[in-house]
Design a protein around this motif. Sequence first.
Motif, PDB file in Angstrom:
ATOM      1  N   GLY A   1      32.516  33.469  39.247  1.00  0.00           N
ATOM      2  CA  GLY A   1      32.050  33.517  40.630  1.00  0.00           C
ATOM      3  C   GLY A   1      30.550  33.658  40.758  1.00  0.00           C
ATOM      4  O   GLY A   1      29.951  33.288  41.760  1.00  0.00           O
ATOM      5  N   SER A   2      29.930  34.209  39.711  1.00  0.00           N
ATOM      6  CA  SER A   2      28.479  34.415  39.717  1.00  0.00           C
ATOM      7  C   SER A   2      27.991  34.392  38.278  1.00  0.00           C
ATOM      8  O   SER A   2      28.738  34.761  37.357  1.00  0.00           O
ATOM      9  CB  SER A   2      28.146  35.771  40.345  1.00  0.00           C
ATOM     10  OG  SER A   2      26.782  36.099  40.125  1.00  0.00           O
TER      11      SER A   2
ATOM     12  N   SER B   1      26.144  36.428  37.157  1.00  0.00           N
ATOM     13  CA  SER B   1      26.135  37.836  36.739  1.00  0.00           C
ATOM     14  C   SER B   1      27.429  38.227  36.021  1.00  0.00           C
ATOM     15  O   SER B   1      27.492  39.273  35.382  1.00  0.00           O
ATOM     16  CB  SER B   1      25.904  38.758  37.953  1.00  0.00           C
ATOM     17  OG  SER B   1      27.003  38.692  38.837  1.00  0.00           O
ATOM     18  N   ASP B   2      28.461  37.382  36.107  1.00  0.00           N
ATOM     19  CA  ASP B   2      29.719  37.667  35.409  1.00  0.00           C
ATOM     20  C   ASP B   2      29.678  37.272  33.933  1.00  0.00           C
ATOM     21  O   ASP B   2      30.549  37.690  33.151  1.00  0.00           O
ATOM     22  CB  ASP B   2      30.890  36.900  36.065  1.00  0.00           C
ATOM     23  CG  ASP B   2      31.135  37.308  37.505  1.00  0.00           C
ATOM     24  OD1 ASP B   2      30.990  38.501  37.801  1.00  0.00           O
ATOM     25  OD2 ASP B   2      31.468  36.433  38.325  1.00  0.00           O
TER      26      ASP B   2
ATOM     27  N   ARG C   1      30.667  31.412  48.377  1.00  0.00           N
ATOM     28  CA  ARG C   1      29.313  30.858  48.544  1.00  0.00           C
ATOM     29  C   ARG C   1      29.287  29.345  48.355  1.00  0.00           C
ATOM     30  O   ARG C   1      28.387  28.678  48.869  1.00  0.00           O
ATOM     31  CB  ARG C   1      28.355  31.532  47.558  1.00  0.00           C
ATOM     32  CG  ARG C   1      28.149  33.025  47.826  1.00  0.00           C
ATOM     33  CD  ARG C   1      27.594  33.715  46.586  1.00  0.00           C
ATOM     34  NE  ARG C   1      27.225  35.098  46.849  1.00  0.00           N
ATOM     35  CZ  ARG C   1      27.020  35.995  45.888  1.00  0.00           C
ATOM     36  NH1 ARG C   1      27.140  35.659  44.615  1.00  0.00           N
ATOM     37  NH2 ARG C   1      26.686  37.235  46.186  1.00  0.00           N
TER      38      ARG C   1
ATOM     39  N   ALA D   1      36.984  33.953  36.590  1.00  0.00           N
ATOM     40  CA  ALA D   1      36.492  35.332  36.578  1.00  0.00           C
ATOM     41  C   ALA D   1      35.724  35.588  37.859  1.00  0.00           C
ATOM     42  O   ALA D   1      34.855  34.796  38.238  1.00  0.00           O
ATOM     43  CB  ALA D   1      35.582  35.548  35.373  1.00  0.00           C
ATOM     44  N   ALA D   2      36.064  36.684  38.534  1.00  0.00           N
ATOM     45  CA  ALA D   2      35.323  37.031  39.754  1.00  0.00           C
ATOM     46  C   ALA D   2      35.463  38.514  40.020  1.00  0.00           C
ATOM     47  O   ALA D   2      36.430  39.154  39.591  1.00  0.00           O
ATOM     48  CB  ALA D   2      35.827  36.231  40.949  1.00  0.00           C
ATOM     49  N   GLY D   3      34.479  39.047  40.728  1.00  0.00           N
ATOM     50  CA  GLY D   3      34.501  40.456  41.066  1.00  0.00           C
ATOM     51  C   GLY D   3      34.533  40.661  42.570  1.00  0.00           C
ATOM     52  O   GLY D   3      34.527  39.714  43.346  1.00  0.00           O
ATOM     53  N   MET D   4      34.598  41.914  42.962  1.00  0.00           N
ATOM     54  CA  MET D   4      34.612  42.335  44.371  1.00  0.00           C
ATOM     55  C   MET D   4      35.818  41.718  45.102  1.00  0.00           C
ATOM     56  O   MET D   4      36.926  41.845  44.618  1.00  0.00           O
ATOM     57  CB  MET D   4      33.272  42.006  45.029  1.00  0.00           C
ATOM     58  CG  MET D   4      32.086  42.584  44.243  1.00  0.00           C
ATOM     59  SD  MET D   4      30.493  42.378  44.995  1.00  0.00           S
ATOM     60  CE  MET D   4      30.517  43.754  46.124  1.00  0.00           C
TER      61      MET D   4
ATOM     62  N   MET E   1      36.494  41.073  37.502  1.00  0.00           N
ATOM     63  CA  MET E   1      35.209  41.575  37.009  1.00  0.00           C
ATOM     64  C   MET E   1      34.959  42.973  37.568  1.00  0.00           C
ATOM     65  O   MET E   1      35.167  43.211  38.765  1.00  0.00           O
ATOM     66  CB  MET E   1      34.076  40.644  37.446  1.00  0.00           C
ATOM     67  CG  MET E   1      34.137  39.253  36.836  1.00  0.00           C
ATOM     68  SD  MET E   1      33.648  39.231  35.086  1.00  0.00           S
ATOM     69  CE  MET E   1      35.212  39.177  34.264  1.00  0.00           C
TER      70      MET E   1
HETATM   71  C1  RP5 Z   1      31.717  37.796  42.935  1.00  0.00           C
HETATM   72  O1  RP5 Z   1      30.815  38.733  43.423  1.00  0.00           O
HETATM   73  C2  RP5 Z   1      31.194  37.407  41.585  1.00  0.00           C
HETATM   74  O2  RP5 Z   1      32.242  36.955  40.751  1.00  0.00           O
HETATM   75  C3  RP5 Z   1      30.545  38.664  41.067  1.00  0.00           C
HETATM   76  O3  RP5 Z   1      31.420  39.398  40.218  1.00  0.00           O
HETATM   77  C4  RP5 Z   1      30.281  39.461  42.346  1.00  0.00           C
HETATM   78  C5  RP5 Z   1      28.813  39.726  42.597  1.00  0.00           C
HETATM   79  O4  RP5 Z   1      28.100  38.522  42.564  1.00  0.00           O
HETATM   80  P1  RP5 Z   1      26.503  38.520  42.520  1.00  0.00           P
HETATM   81  O5  RP5 Z   1      26.050  39.189  43.782  1.00  0.00           O
HETATM   82  O6  RP5 Z   1      26.091  39.261  41.274  1.00  0.00           O
HETATM   83  O7  RP5 Z   1      26.106  37.067  42.454  1.00  0.00           O
HETATM   84  O8  RP5 Z   1      31.851  36.719  43.768  1.00  0.00           O
END
Ligand code: RP5
Length: 168
Positions: free
Chosen positions: A10-11, A13-14, A41, A64-67, A88
């Motif tokens: 997703g980013s 940062s992952d 996004r 893989a993704a967070g939040m 994540m």
């Molecule tokens: C999610 O939001 C992404 O997978 C990541 O884990 C989290 C934060 O994203 P960034 O703000 O670091 O780009 O969509």
Amino acid sequence: MSAQVAVIMGSKSDLPSLKGAFDTLRSFGIEFEARVISAHRTPDTAAEYAKTAEERGIKILICAAGMAAHLAGVIAAHTTLPVIGIPMASEPFSGFDALLAMVQMPPGIPVSTVTAGPAGAKNAALTAVSILALSDAALKEKLKAFRAEQTRKVEEADAALQKELGLA
Ligand code: RP5
């Protein structure tokens, strides 16, 4: 051979959390695509990528993704290929938020979710390997050899423990 596995994050940062997935895929000689695509996004890209994955030869998607981790679910909604989700870990909920977002898919659109962190990344890749090994005898042998080596290491550690504690 073209890529059989797609790893989507997703980013960017992952990426550090996914090292184990890439290492594992490489160790089994699996070709992969890797992309940064966000369900929120870059939603149009996410849909397009999922819709065209199969025709490019992709067999399994690892997401893989967070939040509010909707990536794996959105990808799964646009393809019938197997989708594996890796939550994540991020603040303030340490990945529990992403875990629930991924694992709580409504019936009909599954995301096979592994745990967060390095163990999850490695197991996502190993799950992809075991799916591919269903139709690849050489890969199946490699997977069996990996398991045998893993077993050997634990037995070796156990023998060392017995010695260390003076129990053997
Ligand atoms: C999610 O939001 C992404 O997978 C990541 O884990 C989290 C934060 O994203 P960034 O703000 O670091 O780009 O969509």
